[in-house]
Scaffold this active site. Structure first.
Site, PDB file in Angstrom:
ATOM      1  N   GLU A 285       0.834  -1.203   0.000  1.00  0.00           N
ATOM      2  CA  GLU A 285       0.000   0.000   0.000  1.00  0.00           C
ATOM      3  C   GLU A 285       0.869   1.253   0.000  1.00  0.00           C
ATOM      4  O   GLU A 285       1.898   1.315   0.677  1.00  0.00           O
ATOM      5  CB  GLU A 285      -0.888  -0.026   1.250  1.00  0.00           C
ATOM      6  CG  GLU A 285      -1.714   1.228   1.474  1.00  0.00           C
ATOM      7  CD  GLU A 285      -2.346   1.263   2.859  1.00  0.00           C
ATOM      8  OE1 GLU A 285      -3.374   1.939   2.996  1.00  0.00           O
ATOM      9  OE2 GLU A 285      -1.807   0.618   3.781  1.00  0.00           O
ATOM     10  N   LYS A 340      -9.418   2.201  -2.159  1.00  0.00           N
ATOM     11  CA  LYS A 340      -9.763   1.754  -0.813  1.00  0.00           C
ATOM     12  C   LYS A 340     -11.060   2.404  -0.349  1.00  0.00           C
ATOM     13  O   LYS A 340     -11.228   3.618  -0.441  1.00  0.00           O
ATOM     14  CB  LYS A 340      -8.617   2.101   0.143  1.00  0.00           C
ATOM     15  CG  LYS A 340      -8.784   1.588   1.556  1.00  0.00           C
ATOM     16  CD  LYS A 340      -7.545   1.952   2.390  1.00  0.00           C
ATOM     17  CE  LYS A 340      -7.643   1.448   3.815  1.00  0.00           C
ATOM     18  NZ  LYS A 340      -6.456   1.844   4.612  1.00  0.00           N
ATOM     19  N   CYS A 391      -5.026  -3.018   3.475  1.00  0.00           N
ATOM     20  CA  CYS A 391      -4.660  -2.790   4.875  1.00  0.00           C
ATOM     21  C   CYS A 391      -5.820  -3.028   5.839  1.00  0.00           C
ATOM     22  O   CYS A 391      -6.240  -4.152   6.082  1.00  0.00           O
ATOM     23  CB  CYS A 391      -4.089  -1.378   5.014  1.00  0.00           C
ATOM     24  SG  CYS A 391      -3.332  -1.035   6.622  1.00  0.00           S
TER      25      CYS A 391
END
Length: 531
Positions: A285, A340, A391
């Site tokens: 990420e 995300k 994440c």
């Protein structure tokens, strides 16, 4: 007050205070045991023991006392579990954000403790008590500020007897099995202490202990690991980052250079014949910036001669920023991307900035990240469909489920854990990824800037992993799978069914309690008239 009256009061108060102290200590010890069952310790079996202790603590208590003991249990769990927040924020911000979040999450368990006291008198009480514990995890994933599902019971089970149940009912079913086993053990201890010498009262508690374990062991035979759509050789690039905490802010260029350098080292290993040439390379990420790094990434991917999933912070034409994973192909450049969706409050966006300045370093001089548009996290790359959970998203149920429903044959978790030092946070996140592998029947590739990176098989076992704060690469052949697990077919229904059943049990407990109160009032039961 006379001496006799004072003595009588003292004789009543001392035992009660002793009981409160003993139960508080047992609640705290149980919370610590639950914490110890989380990674990096492979002590999954401590989780049922922790809930056995909580069951003994709450037995025979009233609602208010149950809330108090539940809060003590929650604090004893979350304070050590979330201590990595101190590594993130550093000494300058003090302990207040860590204490506030721990106390907020402990309030959920306070409510759990109170509600459990209402269902203790119902038949099959361990079942209803376990449902209440798991039901409380649903709103905790919603509120406040988008929720914080860290510390769910299922995340204690990346291995062991219960994790196979994730393929049937996801994280909620795994958590329910663990808690039911614990509360069943509590009921069994209480039954044995009564020494009634009869077998029948033991049947229910014994079933509550054994059925979850036997169910988990039996489901293992259905957990598939074989390739169903061929295999791919996947490489993970962990470029590394300095362990400097908040000083890492603004070091995007350093992260990019570290990962470019590690990718070149991987290419040298391939050219020397020491490792297989990968079909797909996965970066962590936010290891790059877009569009400023586009040309260098084009060159890197063309030189590597393999498809690459690149985690990047992308600045949009209107100036806003997204946290994206981009499918990059040799020769054709950047392709489809996933943004995300589940953002970290006070990390990727700052609600109520005026107040937040007191508790977070990101309130000044940082842009709010824009959440994704809800598109399924399944990207076509390297001739395969790859699911992405970035994440923090791995703690939520829906990203992996949506990716598999979108055709993902392999799952990835790009993450940036460099902020959290050498704490347990990275290992806790790895445990979640292992659970997701079993839940979805897919290999999972975890790519972290500073570790722990890993390649996980569909049965949750770790094929290879890295150390913290060490540049490294992993190259593994992984099976591609197309079968959709029962958990993915059912979706959120097991979770919502448990939530509804728990609510019904609490209502039944309230009605039972009300009837008992009415019956116990003087004159509430009138004698039948004689003829």
């Amino acid at each position: 007050m006379t001496a006799v009256a004072q003595s009588t009061v003292a004789d009543i108060v001392r035992p009660r205070l002793g009981q409160v102290l003993w139960r508080s200590l047992l609640a705290a010890a149980s919370g610590v045991l639950l914490y110890l069952s989380f990674a990096p310790r492979p002590l999954w079996w401590l989780a049922p023991v922790a809930f056995a202790g909580l069951g003994l603590t709450l037995h025979g208590r009233r609602f208010g006392a149950g809330c108090g003991y539940g809060f003590v249990f929650g604090l004893a769990l979350f304070l050590p579990l979330l201590s990595w927040l101190q590594d993130f924020l550093g000494a300058d911000f003090g302990p207040w954000p860590w204490l506030a979040l721990s106390a907020t999450l402990a309030l959920y368990l306070a409510v759990v403790g109170g509600l459990i006291t209402l269902v203790q008198g119902l038949p099959a009480a361990p079942v209803w008590s376990a449902l209440i514990v798991i039901a409380a995890e649903t709103p905790r994933a919603w509120f406040p500020l988008g929720g914080f599902p860290w510390g769910r019971v299922a995340f204690t089970q990346p291995e062991g007897a219960f994790v196979s149940l994730a393929s049937v009912g996801g994280a909620p079913l795994v958590g329910f099995a663990v808690v039911l086993c614990g509360f069943g053990a509590s009921a069994l201890v209480r039954t044995l202490r009564r020494r009634e010498g009869r077998l029948r009262p033991l049947l229910g508690p014994v079933a509550a202990v054994l059925v979850p374990v036997l169910a988990g062991l039996s489901v293992w035979t259905t957990v598939g690991t074989e390739a169903q759509a061929g295999t791919r050789t996947v490489a993970v690039v962990q470029g590394g980052a300095p362990d400097i905490g908040l000083a890492l802010q603004g070091q995007r260029g350093l992260l990019r250079e570290n990962h470019l350098a590690q990718t070149r080292r991987l290419r040298a290993e391939v050219d020397a014949g020491r490792v297989r040439k990968p079909d797909l390379v996965v970066w962590p990420e936010s290891a790059a910036s877009m569009p400023s790094d586009r040309e260098r990434l084009d060159a890197m991917v063309d030189e590597a001669g393999a498809s690459v999933l690149v985690g990047a912070l992308e600045r949009l034409p209107d100036g806003r920023v997204r946290n994206v994973v981009i499918a990059w192909e040799p020769g054709s450049g950047a392709g489809e991307r996933y943004a995300k969706q589940q953002l970290v409050p006070f990390g990727e966006y700052v609600p109520a900035r005026a107040i937040a300045r007191l508790v977070t370093p990101f309130a000044n001089g940082s842009d709010d990240v824009v959440p994704g548009d809800g598109r399924r996290a399944a990207l076509p790359v390297a001739g395969v469909t790859v699911g992405v959970a970035v994440c923090y998203e791995v703690a939520y149920d829906y990203p992996g489920r949506d990716a598999v429903r979108g055709g993902a044959q392999l799952l990835t978790v790009p993450t940036n854990n460099a902020w959290y030092g050498r704490s347990e946070m990275s290992y806790q996140q790895l445990a979640m990824a292992r659970l997701r592998a079993v839940e979805h029947g897919r290999s999972v590739v975890v790519a972290a800037t500073s570790g722990v990176s890993a390649v996980i098989r569909p049965d949750g076992t770790v094929a290879a992993s890295t150390s913290l704060f060490t540049p490294a690469s992993l190259v593994e052949e992984v099976p591609l799978r197309s079968e959709v697990t029962l958990s993915d077919r059912l979706g959120a229904w097991p979770e919502y069914s448990m939530l509804g059943t728990a609510a019904a049990a609490v209502l039944a407990g309230l009605l039972r309690h009300r009837q008992r109160v009415v019956i116990s009032r003087p004159g509430s039961i009138k004698p039948k008239p004689t003829r």
